[in-house]
Design an enzyme around this catalytic site. Structure first.
Site, PDB file in Angstrom:
ATOM      1  CB  SER A 148      -0.866   0.016   1.260  1.00 38.25           C
ATOM      2  OG  SER A 148      -1.489   1.280   1.416  1.00 38.25           O
ATOM      3  CE1 TYR A 161      -4.039  -2.073   5.158  1.00 38.44           C
ATOM      4  CE2 TYR A 161      -3.104   0.067   4.613  1.00 38.44           C
ATOM      5  CZ  TYR A 161      -3.717  -1.100   4.224  1.00 38.44           C
ATOM      6  OH  TYR A 161      -4.017  -1.307   2.890  1.00 38.44           O
TER       7      TYR A 161
HETATM    8  N1  LIG Z   1      -8.789  -0.285  -0.809  1.00 40.70           N
HETATM    9  C1  LIG Z   1      -7.708   0.466  -0.718  1.00 40.70           C
HETATM   10  O1  LIG Z   1      -7.782   1.694  -0.701  1.00 40.70           O
HETATM   11  C2  LIG Z   1      -6.351  -0.173  -0.635  1.00 40.70           C
HETATM   12  C3  LIG Z   1      -5.235   0.655  -0.730  1.00 40.70           C
HETATM   13  C4  LIG Z   1      -3.971   0.113  -0.670  1.00 40.70           C
HETATM   14  C5  LIG Z   1      -3.828  -1.258  -0.495  1.00 40.70           C
HETATM   15  N2  LIG Z   1      -4.921  -2.046  -0.389  1.00 40.70           N
HETATM   16  C6  LIG Z   1      -4.686  -3.474  -0.182  1.00 40.70           C
HETATM   17  O2  LIG Z   1      -5.282  -4.232  -1.222  1.00 40.70           O
HETATM   18  C7  LIG Z   1      -5.669  -5.507  -0.736  1.00 40.70           C
HETATM   19  C8  LIG Z   1      -7.132  -5.761  -1.080  1.00 40.70           C
HETATM   20  O3  LIG Z   1      -7.899  -4.718  -0.495  1.00 40.70           O
HETATM   21  P1  LIG Z   1      -9.419  -4.408  -0.895  1.00 40.70           P
HETATM   22  O4  LIG Z   1      -9.552  -2.954  -0.904  1.00 40.70           O
HETATM   23  O5  LIG Z   1      -9.821  -5.196  -2.076  1.00 40.70           O
HETATM   24  O6  LIG Z   1     -10.132  -4.958   0.416  1.00 40.70           O
HETATM   25  P2  LIG Z   1     -11.571  -5.630   0.625  1.00 40.70           P
HETATM   26  O7  LIG Z   1     -11.844  -5.484   2.070  1.00 40.70           O
HETATM   27  O8  LIG Z   1     -12.548  -5.125  -0.372  1.00 40.70           O
HETATM   28  O9  LIG Z   1     -11.272  -7.165   0.269  1.00 40.70           O
HETATM   29  C9  LIG Z   1     -10.377  -7.922   1.054  1.00 40.70           C
HETATM   30  C10 LIG Z   1     -10.614  -9.398   0.796  1.00 40.70           C
HETATM   31  O10 LIG Z   1      -9.755 -10.132   1.692  1.00 40.70           O
HETATM   32  C11 LIG Z   1     -10.528 -11.103   2.371  1.00 40.70           C
HETATM   33  N3  LIG Z   1      -9.996 -11.366   3.717  1.00 40.70           N
HETATM   34  C12 LIG Z   1      -9.925 -10.497   4.757  1.00 40.70           C
HETATM   35  N4  LIG Z   1      -9.463 -11.121   5.857  1.00 40.70           N
HETATM   36  C13 LIG Z   1      -9.232 -12.416   5.494  1.00 40.70           C
HETATM   37  C14 LIG Z   1      -8.770 -13.559   6.196  1.00 40.70           C
HETATM   38  N5  LIG Z   1      -8.475 -13.518   7.507  1.00 40.70           N
HETATM   39  N6  LIG Z   1      -8.648 -14.726   5.530  1.00 40.70           N
HETATM   40  C15 LIG Z   1      -9.001 -14.796   4.216  1.00 40.70           C
HETATM   41  N7  LIG Z   1      -9.447 -13.756   3.499  1.00 40.70           N
HETATM   42  C16 LIG Z   1      -9.567 -12.577   4.130  1.00 40.70           C
HETATM   43  C17 LIG Z   1     -11.927 -10.486   2.470  1.00 40.70           C
HETATM   44  O11 LIG Z   1     -12.929 -11.477   2.712  1.00 40.70           O
HETATM   45  C18 LIG Z   1     -12.060  -9.810   1.123  1.00 40.70           C
HETATM   46  O12 LIG Z   1     -12.541 -10.679   0.118  1.00 40.70           O
HETATM   47  C19 LIG Z   1      -5.369  -5.494   0.771  1.00 40.70           C
HETATM   48  O13 LIG Z   1      -4.139  -6.099   1.033  1.00 40.70           O
HETATM   49  C20 LIG Z   1      -5.320  -4.015   1.084  1.00 40.70           C
HETATM   50  O14 LIG Z   1      -4.537  -3.745   2.221  1.00 40.70           O
HETATM   51  C21 LIG Z   1      -6.185  -1.538  -0.474  1.00 40.70           C
END
Ligand SMILES: NC(=O)c1ccc[n+]([C@@H]2O[C@H](COP(=O)([O-])OP(=O)(O)OC[C@H]3O[C@@H](n4cnc5c(N)ncnc54)[C@H](O)[C@@H]3O)[C@@H](O)[C@H]2O)c1
Length: 255
Positions: A148, A161
């Protein structure tokens, strides 16, 4: 590829025949990566805690799916081993799953800290170790970790985080150093603010305006912006790219 899988008209097959495991694939960025890799011809096994959701997406893609809690290291190891058996090997591992439970530093609990690191970093180490053993045996593979921009610049209420994502960047670099001699590349992606369920609870119109203004492009990221970077890193186009932390932040971060 399972029975009944349908390729879309736009498929150009950049990942034809590649076997990929994607974590956190039920929704958000992980689901978009799954759809993109499927379109490009990859065979997939999707891992997620959200059992019904991941199974439903997998069914539409003719992919396999497994329900696993990545906070459980033993279960995570078992799920990846099972996924590799299902696919008959592994060419691409996408460690996408992650959580963000915002808390100010002074109110941050040890439980929140530990859970964040268990899911965001430890699970990634476990899956990488298992997948890379298979990749070493076939002398090729690529691993993509979801970091991130928080791992580079931090953000208030995200000490745990941001620290976990900085750890992802470090894990990526050392993995690239150790696995490079086996012809395995390891990179991570540093998205900016992506419009998914993560952070949706606190996403007011004012917050969207404030964050959008931080990007020279004047907008937040769509999941496709991140999935396109994952596709590039998974494809042969990135064969000489390893140990990198690729920003997909609309220019919010430039280092
Ligand atoms: N959304 C943002 O702004 C953003 C920014 C930078 C990085 N990210 C990173 O991108 C990745 C995906 O994020 P997103 O925005 O799609 O999030 P999201 O919350 O929409 O999806 C996350 C997915 O991970 C799964 N998950 C969570 N905990 C889990 C566990 N214990 N075991 C198995 N599965 C699990 C959830 O069920 C979900 O399907 C993450 O690593 C997040 O940190 C997101």
């Amino acid at each position: 590829m399972g029975e009944g899988a349908v390729r879309t008209a736009q498929s150009v097959g950049r990942l034809t025949g590649r076997r990929a495991v994607i974590t956190g694939a039920a929704r958000g960025i992980g689901a978009e990566i799954a759809r993109t890799f499927h379109r490009e011809g990859a065979d997939l096994v999707l891992l997620d805690l959200a059992d019904d959701e991941v199974a439903a997406l997998a069914a539409t893609l003719g992919a396999g799916s497994l329900c696993v809690d990545l906070a459980d290291a033993a279960a995570t190891a078992g799920a990846v081993e099972q996924a590799i058996v299902t696919l008959g090997g592994i060419d691409i591992l996408v460690n996408n799953a992650g959580i963000l439970n915002m808390a100010p530093l002074l109110e941050l609990t040890v439980e929140n800290w530990d859970l964040t690191f268990d899911i965001n970093v430890r699970a990634m180490f476990v899956t990488t170790q298992i997948a890379s053993r298979s990749m070493i045996a076939q002398r090729q593979g690529t691993i993509i970790n979801m970091a991130s921009m928080g791992g580079k610049i931090g953000s208030p209420n995200q000490a745990h985080y941001a620290a976990s994502k900085a750890a992802v960047i470090s894990l990526t670099r050392v993995s690239a150093m150790e696995l490079g001699p086996h012809n395995i590349t390891v990179n991570c992606i540093c998205p900016g603010y992506v419009l998914t369920e993560m952070g949706a609870a606190t996403r007011t119109p004012e917050l969207v305006r404030t964050w959008s203004a931080k990007s020279p492009l004047g907008r937040l990221a769509e999941t496709t912006d991140v999935a396109n970077m994952a596709l590039f890193l998974a494809s042969d186009d990135a064969s000489y790219c390893t140990g990198q932390a690729m920003n997909v932040s609309g220019g919010m971060v430039m280092h």
